[in-house]
Design an enzyme around this catalytic site. Structure first.
Site, PDB file in Angstrom:
ATOM      1  N   LEU A 170       0.961  -1.250  -0.165  1.00 47.93           N
ATOM      2  CA  LEU A 170       0.149   0.141  -0.136  1.00 47.93           C
ATOM      3  C   LEU A 170       1.031   1.216  -0.120  1.00 47.93           C
ATOM      4  O   LEU A 170       1.956   1.006   0.747  1.00 47.93           O
ATOM      5  CB  LEU A 170      -1.047   0.008   1.289  1.00 47.93           C
ATOM      6  CG  LEU A 170      -2.040  -1.074   1.326  1.00 47.93           C
ATOM      7  CD1 LEU A 170      -2.741  -0.791   2.739  1.00 47.93           C
ATOM      8  CD2 LEU A 170      -2.986  -0.696   0.110  1.00 47.93           C
ATOM      9  N   ASP A 171       0.547   2.351  -0.673  1.00 46.79           N
ATOM     10  CA  ASP A 171       1.206   3.592  -0.540  1.00 46.79           C
ATOM     11  C   ASP A 171       1.478   4.072   0.859  1.00 46.79           C
ATOM     12  O   ASP A 171       0.297   3.755   1.718  1.00 46.79           O
ATOM     13  CB  ASP A 171       0.663   4.480  -1.354  1.00 46.79           C
ATOM     14  CG  ASP A 171       0.422   4.436  -2.994  1.00 46.79           C
ATOM     15  OD1 ASP A 171       1.243   3.243  -3.313  1.00 46.79           O
ATOM     16  OD2 ASP A 171      -0.354   4.889  -3.731  1.00 46.79           O
ATOM     17  N   ARG A 172       2.207   4.630   0.972  1.00 47.42           N
ATOM     18  CA  ARG A 172       2.752   5.391   2.557  1.00 47.42           C
ATOM     19  C   ARG A 172       1.384   5.912   3.106  1.00 47.42           C
ATOM     20  O   ARG A 172       0.843   6.029   4.083  1.00 47.42           O
ATOM     21  CB  ARG A 172       3.724   6.090   2.493  1.00 47.42           C
ATOM     22  CG  ARG A 172       4.267   6.658   3.926  1.00 47.42           C
ATOM     23  CD  ARG A 172       5.426   7.099   3.988  1.00 47.42           C
ATOM     24  NE  ARG A 172       5.949   7.744   5.149  1.00 47.42           N
ATOM     25  CZ  ARG A 172       7.141   8.238   5.533  1.00 47.42           C
ATOM     26  NH1 ARG A 172       8.206   8.305   4.644  1.00 47.42           N
ATOM     27  NH2 ARG A 172       7.554   8.475   6.908  1.00 47.42           N
TER      28      ARG A 172
END
Length: 343
Positions: A170-172
């Site tokens: 997942l993106d940060r």
């Protein structure tokens, strides 16, 4: 469908080593070195190649050096020589010779606050699979200026688990459900499902503007690009990789639309760029949404990207189905309440 389970990681003080060392045969390897070690392979690592197994345990040792000690027979499995492509079996005993290891920086330690947050974020823990409700702002792994990520923190929280790997990313800035494998067999099985399109991932996103009613499927090829400033972004480009996302309108507001998004492919920033492509970039997105739009949502209390992994679905190697939902964080739910109150 399996029941959701919440687990409490073992106390960090009760860690047990994942290998055994025969101290009677240990020899000094000099500064940064180690004596002879006899490592017992746990069932969770069955199927892993011996070269990769050694690489993970001999941090700082060049891969060429690992291949050399394998070729020379200094590494033995069950007292016999093996090649680099040998795949380990549960219970194998690996002899690792004394070898000088380069000094490495001290590893960052997950603080008590982060541990408590992640302990309360465990949504499911069964059959070698973890589902974690990742908080926004936490990278999934260290690197590129990030000293400690989700996976490193989980490995510290589960010291008795010899295997702990991300199934996907997942993106940060994205919150929500993420799958983590505690068994190699689970990792390979679920990743195979992911590649075959059988693993389900549903997101909730707040798009700016009025989402077109007819726009239920976005098919636009995506390509990674690096700007002159060095910033990395993703753009729609005919030369890019095929990318598809399903969208469904969940709720409409003045100047915004809550949508459910299911990525059919798994490209970097896919949902964010496809929303931008439609003309409805996501609220709070620092990369793909104009500052004036983000500013308007900030006045409504939004302080981050409004993108949340709301549900994950897969099967375990034994065929059992897993479906886990992650509740929307309070800071995002409050923005929706504000939009509803404004009519």
């Amino acid at each position: 469908m399996m029941r959701l389970m919440r687990s409490t990681p073992p106390n960090k003080k009760s860690a047990t080593p994942s290998h055994t060392v025969d101290s009677a045969q240990a020899q000094s390897g000099g500064s940064g070195g180690a004596g002879v070690q006899f490592l017992t392979v746990p069932d969770e690592l069955a199927g892993q190649r011996i070269d990769n197994f050694l690489q993970a345990r001999l941090k700082g040792v060049p891969r060429s050096r690992i291949y050399r000690i394998l070729r020379k027979g200094e590494v033995r499995v069950n007292k016999g020589r093996v090649k680099a492509e040998y795949r380990l079996k549960g219970g194998d005993v690996v002899r690792v010779p004394p070898i000088r290891v380069a000094e490495t920086p001290e590893k960052p330690v997950a603080g008590e606050q982060l541990r408590r947050v992640l302990e309360s974020a465990i949504l499911f823990d069964e059959g070698g699979l973890l589902v974690v409700n990742k908080p926004a702002g936490l990278a999934v792994h260290g690197g590129s200026g990030v000293r400690l990520g989700l996976i490193e923190a989980l490995r510290q929280m589960y010291p008795q688990s010899p295997f702990m790997e991300l199934v996907h990313r997942l993106d940060r800035d994205t919150s929500g459900a993420i799958l983590v494998a505690r068994k190699r067999s689970v990792l390979l099985h679920v990743q195979a499902e992911l590649r075959a399109g059988r693993m389900g991932k549903s997101y909730l996103a707040l798009a700016s503007g009025k989402w077109p009613r007819s726009q239920k499927l976005v098919e636009a090829p995506l390509r990674k690009n690096t700007l002159k400033s060095g910033e990395r972004i993703v753009v729609v480009d005919g030369e890019g990789k095929p990318s598809r996302t399903r969208f469904q309108v969940m709720e409409r507001f003045t100047g915004a639309t809550l949508v459910a998004a299911e990525p059919i492919t798994g490209r970097t920033h896919q949902i964010r760029v496809h929303a931008q492509f439609v003309g409805c970039p996501l609220a709070g997105d620092p990369k793909y949404t104009p500052d004036d739009i983000n500013g308007a949502f900030k006045e409504k209390g939004l302080k981050r990207l409004f993108l949340h992994s709301a549900e994950v679905r897969c099967t375990l190697p034994d065929g059992r189905s897993v479906s886990v939902a992650a509740p929307l964080p309070e800071e995002l739910e409050s923005v929706l309440q504000r939009l509803r109150s404004e009519g």
